[in-house]
Motif scaffolding. Structure first.
Motif, PDB file in Angstrom:
ATOM      1  N   GLU A   1     -23.165  16.039   1.591  1.00 14.50           N
ATOM      2  CA  GLU A   1     -22.530  15.083   0.707  1.00 14.50           C
ATOM      3  C   GLU A   1     -21.015  15.094   0.902  1.00 14.50           C
ATOM      4  O   GLU A   1     -20.415  16.134   1.183  1.00 14.50           O
ATOM      5  N   ASN A   2     -20.374  13.910   0.770  1.00 15.18           N
ATOM      6  CA  ASN A   2     -18.921  13.845   0.711  1.00 15.18           C
ATOM      7  C   ASN A   2     -18.517  14.180  -0.708  1.00 15.18           C
ATOM      8  O   ASN A   2     -18.907  13.496  -1.653  1.00 15.18           O
ATOM      9  N   LEU A   3     -17.721  15.243  -0.888  1.00 20.38           N
ATOM     10  CA  LEU A   3     -17.386  15.696  -2.220  1.00 20.38           C
ATOM     11  C   LEU A   3     -16.062  15.091  -2.674  1.00 20.38           C
ATOM     12  O   LEU A   3     -15.169  14.843  -1.864  1.00 20.38           O
ATOM     13  N   PRO A   4     -15.908  14.849  -3.994  1.00 18.95           N
ATOM     14  CA  PRO A   4     -14.673  14.238  -4.512  1.00 18.95           C
ATOM     15  C   PRO A   4     -13.471  15.143  -4.287  1.00 18.95           C
ATOM     16  O   PRO A   4     -13.586  16.347  -4.108  1.00 18.95           O
TER      17      PRO A   4
ATOM     18  N   SER B   1     -14.229  15.672 -11.210  1.00 13.60           N
ATOM     19  CA  SER B   1     -15.331  14.952 -10.573  1.00 13.60           C
ATOM     20  C   SER B   1     -16.171  15.898  -9.718  1.00 13.60           C
ATOM     21  O   SER B   1     -17.390  15.776  -9.651  1.00 13.60           O
ATOM     22  N   LEU B   2     -15.510  16.837  -9.069  1.00  8.66           N
ATOM     23  CA  LEU B   2     -16.226  17.808  -8.240  1.00  8.66           C
ATOM     24  C   LEU B   2     -17.133  18.682  -9.099  1.00  8.66           C
ATOM     25  O   LEU B   2     -18.276  18.970  -8.720  1.00  8.66           O
ATOM     26  N   LEU B   3     -16.660  19.108 -10.265  1.00  5.52           N
ATOM     27  CA  LEU B   3     -17.480  19.910 -11.172  1.00  5.52           C
ATOM     28  C   LEU B   3     -18.720  19.145 -11.615  1.00  5.52           C
ATOM     29  O   LEU B   3     -19.841  19.670 -11.601  1.00  5.52           O
ATOM     30  N   ILE B   4     -18.515  17.894 -12.019  1.00  6.96           N
ATOM     31  CA  ILE B   4     -19.637  17.086 -12.495  1.00  6.96           C
ATOM     32  C   ILE B   4     -20.643  16.848 -11.379  1.00  6.96           C
ATOM     33  O   ILE B   4     -21.863  16.997 -11.560  1.00  6.96           O
ATOM     34  N   LEU B   5     -20.141  16.480 -10.204  1.00  6.36           N
ATOM     35  CA  LEU B   5     -21.033  16.176  -9.089  1.00  6.36           C
ATOM     36  C   LEU B   5     -21.808  17.419  -8.650  1.00  6.36           C
ATOM     37  O   LEU B   5     -22.980  17.327  -8.287  1.00  6.36           O
ATOM     38  N   THR B   6     -21.178  18.585  -8.676  1.00  7.92           N
ATOM     39  CA  THR B   6     -21.867  19.814  -8.280  1.00  7.92           C
ATOM     40  C   THR B   6     -23.051  20.088  -9.201  1.00  7.92           C
ATOM     41  O   THR B   6     -24.130  20.475  -8.742  1.00  7.92           O
TER      42      THR B   6
ATOM     43  N   HIS C   1     -12.825  29.518  -8.185  1.00  8.96           N
ATOM     44  CA  HIS C   1     -13.253  28.124  -8.121  1.00  8.96           C
ATOM     45  C   HIS C   1     -14.599  28.000  -7.404  1.00  8.96           C
ATOM     46  O   HIS C   1     -15.475  27.229  -7.830  1.00  8.96           O
ATOM     47  N   ALA C   2     -14.773  28.776  -6.338  1.00 10.56           N
ATOM     48  CA  ALA C   2     -16.053  28.769  -5.626  1.00 10.56           C
ATOM     49  C   ALA C   2     -17.167  29.290  -6.529  1.00 10.56           C
ATOM     50  O   ALA C   2     -18.288  28.756  -6.524  1.00 10.56           O
ATOM     51  N   LEU C   3     -16.873  30.326  -7.304  1.00 10.27           N
ATOM     52  CA  LEU C   3     -17.865  30.884  -8.225  1.00 10.27           C
ATOM     53  C   LEU C   3     -18.278  29.854  -9.268  1.00 10.27           C
ATOM     54  O   LEU C   3     -19.469  29.695  -9.567  1.00 10.27           O
ATOM     55  N   LEU C   4     -17.305  29.134  -9.820  1.00  9.41           N
ATOM     56  CA  LEU C   4     -17.617  28.135 -10.842  1.00  9.41           C
ATOM     57  C   LEU C   4     -18.506  27.031 -10.280  1.00  9.41           C
ATOM     58  O   LEU C   4     -19.479  26.612 -10.917  1.00  9.41           O
ATOM     59  N   LEU C   5     -18.206  26.569  -9.067  1.00  3.71           N
ATOM     60  CA  LEU C   5     -19.038  25.534  -8.452  1.00  3.71           C
ATOM     61  C   LEU C   5     -20.455  26.040  -8.218  1.00  3.71           C
ATOM     62  O   LEU C   5     -21.433  25.327  -8.474  1.00  3.71           O
ATOM     63  N   ALA C   6     -20.583  27.269  -7.719  1.00  2.00           N
ATOM     64  CA  ALA C   6     -21.905  27.824  -7.449  1.00  2.00           C
ATOM     65  C   ALA C   6     -22.704  27.988  -8.737  1.00  2.00           C
ATOM     66  O   ALA C   6     -23.916  27.717  -8.769  1.00  2.00           O
ATOM     67  N   VAL C   7     -22.051  28.423  -9.811  1.00  2.00           N
ATOM     68  CA  VAL C   7     -22.746  28.590 -11.093  1.00  2.00           C
ATOM     69  C   VAL C   7     -23.197  27.233 -11.640  1.00  2.00           C
ATOM     70  O   VAL C   7     -24.311  27.090 -12.152  1.00  2.00           O
TER      71      VAL C   7
ATOM     72  N   LEU D   1     -20.442  10.177  -7.311  1.00  6.28           N
ATOM     73  CA  LEU D   1     -20.893  10.385  -8.687  1.00  6.28           C
ATOM     74  C   LEU D   1     -21.880   9.315  -9.123  1.00  6.28           C
ATOM     75  O   LEU D   1     -22.873   9.608  -9.805  1.00  6.28           O
ATOM     76  N   VAL D   2     -21.614   8.071  -8.744  1.00  6.38           N
ATOM     77  CA  VAL D   2     -22.526   6.975  -9.105  1.00  6.38           C
ATOM     78  C   VAL D   2     -23.903   7.210  -8.508  1.00  6.38           C
ATOM     79  O   VAL D   2     -24.930   7.111  -9.197  1.00  6.38           O
ATOM     80  N   PHE D   3     -23.940   7.548  -7.213  1.00  7.07           N
ATOM     81  CA  PHE D   3     -25.226   7.799  -6.564  1.00  7.07           C
ATOM     82  C   PHE D   3     -25.916   9.017  -7.169  1.00  7.07           C
ATOM     83  O   PHE D   3     -27.128   9.013  -7.403  1.00  7.07           O
ATOM     84  N   GLY D   4     -25.130  10.071  -7.429  1.00  5.07           N
ATOM     85  CA  GLY D   4     -25.714  11.290  -7.981  1.00  5.07           C
ATOM     86  C   GLY D   4     -26.318  11.058  -9.351  1.00  5.07           C
ATOM     87  O   GLY D   4     -27.447  11.465  -9.620  1.00  5.07           O
TER      88      GLY D   4
END
Length: 269
Positions: A2-5, A10-15, A168-174, A242-245
């Motif tokens: 995926e192309n990430l924001p 937006s990155l948090l929500i999409l993850t 930040h990596a930990l938060l995305l993974a969680v 985000l729209v697609f997700g």
């Protein structure tokens, strides 16, 4: 991949959304189905939590990989072929899983409940019959040891380093794990309820889920292939992650709600 924001919120929500989508993977559903069916016979009290335990084990590996990659991100230049190979493998698996699950729906007899079909679960041997919470979590962890999952975790970690360090990596993974936990946990509860009844409603509900699993797998694979083959489609989709997700997750949620409502109806007498 995926192309990430490029902005953090937006990155948090999409993850989180991508975690929900990952939890709806046909391999996850098939393995949780098998674990739940087995435990309903030997550990009925635990059977409904198989999806949750599976996701916790799976998420633990994703977190470990994300932390490891974030620690060495400064010394590692991602090769250009990394994302392309990840996308090709993901598309191939989605096409295979979508086709197998569609065939399962079409082949099922009128009195048979459709069971999700997976690929990775066949490699687990006796672990498919795990009846201890730790072993069920271990099955989920083993599922994370695939190029598709590992590359996704690494991609999250490398993206997170643009905003800071390992935190930040930990938060995305969680967040990814929590999204997956939500989908797989609900799926485990639904499968336990579905197996507990064997009437016409259960037959219809299993076909609804089978067609949704197949349809989403093939749709995501087709869109991924279209982006790779057409620069115009790739450019058009840029910024619409985000729209697609959310659209995909909305379809997943609606299918779960429909299946759950069907299995709540009184059993035929």
């Amino acid at each position: 991949m995926e192309n990430l924001p490029s902005d953090w919120l937006s990155l948090l929500i999409l993850t989180f959304v991508l975690g929900m989508k990952h939890g709806f993977d046909a391999d996850h559903l098939a393995t949780i189905d098998g674990l739940t069916r087995y435990n309903l016979r030997c550990q009925p009290a635990m059977a409904r939590y198989c999806g949750t335990l599976f996701s916790l084990g799976h998420g633990a590996v994703v977190i470990a990989i994300a932390l490891g990659v974030s620690a060495v991100a400064g010394q590692w230049d991602v090769p250009d072929w990394f994302g392309t190979l990840g996308s090709l493998i993901s598309i191939a698996f989605l096409v295979a899983l979508g086709s197998l699950n569609l065939a399962a729906v079409l082949r099922a007899g009128p009195d048979e409940i459709v069971q999700p079909v997976g690929l990775k679960g066949r490699l687990l041997g006796n672990l498919r019959h795990a009846s201890h919470p730790v072993l069920v979590a271990l099955v989920g962890a083993l599922f994370a040891l695939s190029f598709d999952t590992l590359s996704q975790a690494a991609f999250f970690a490398l993206t997170a380093t643009r905003f800071g360090g390992w935190e930040h990596a930990l938060l995305l993974a969680v967040l990814f794990m929590l999204g997956m936990l939500l989908t797989d946990g609900i799926n485990g509860l639904w499968i336990a309820r579905l197996i507990a009844r064997a009437d016409q409603v259960a037959l219809v509900a299993s076909r609804v889920m089978g067609l949704v699993v197949s349809g989403i797998s093939l749709l995501v694979a087709a869109f991924g292939a279209a982006k790779m083959l057409s620069p115009a489609i790739d450019a058009w989709s840029e910024g619409k992650e985000l729209v697609f997700g959310f659209s995909l997750v909305a379809l997943i949620v609606l299918s779960f709600i429909a299946a759950l409502r069907l299995t709540r109806r009184p059993a035929a007498t």
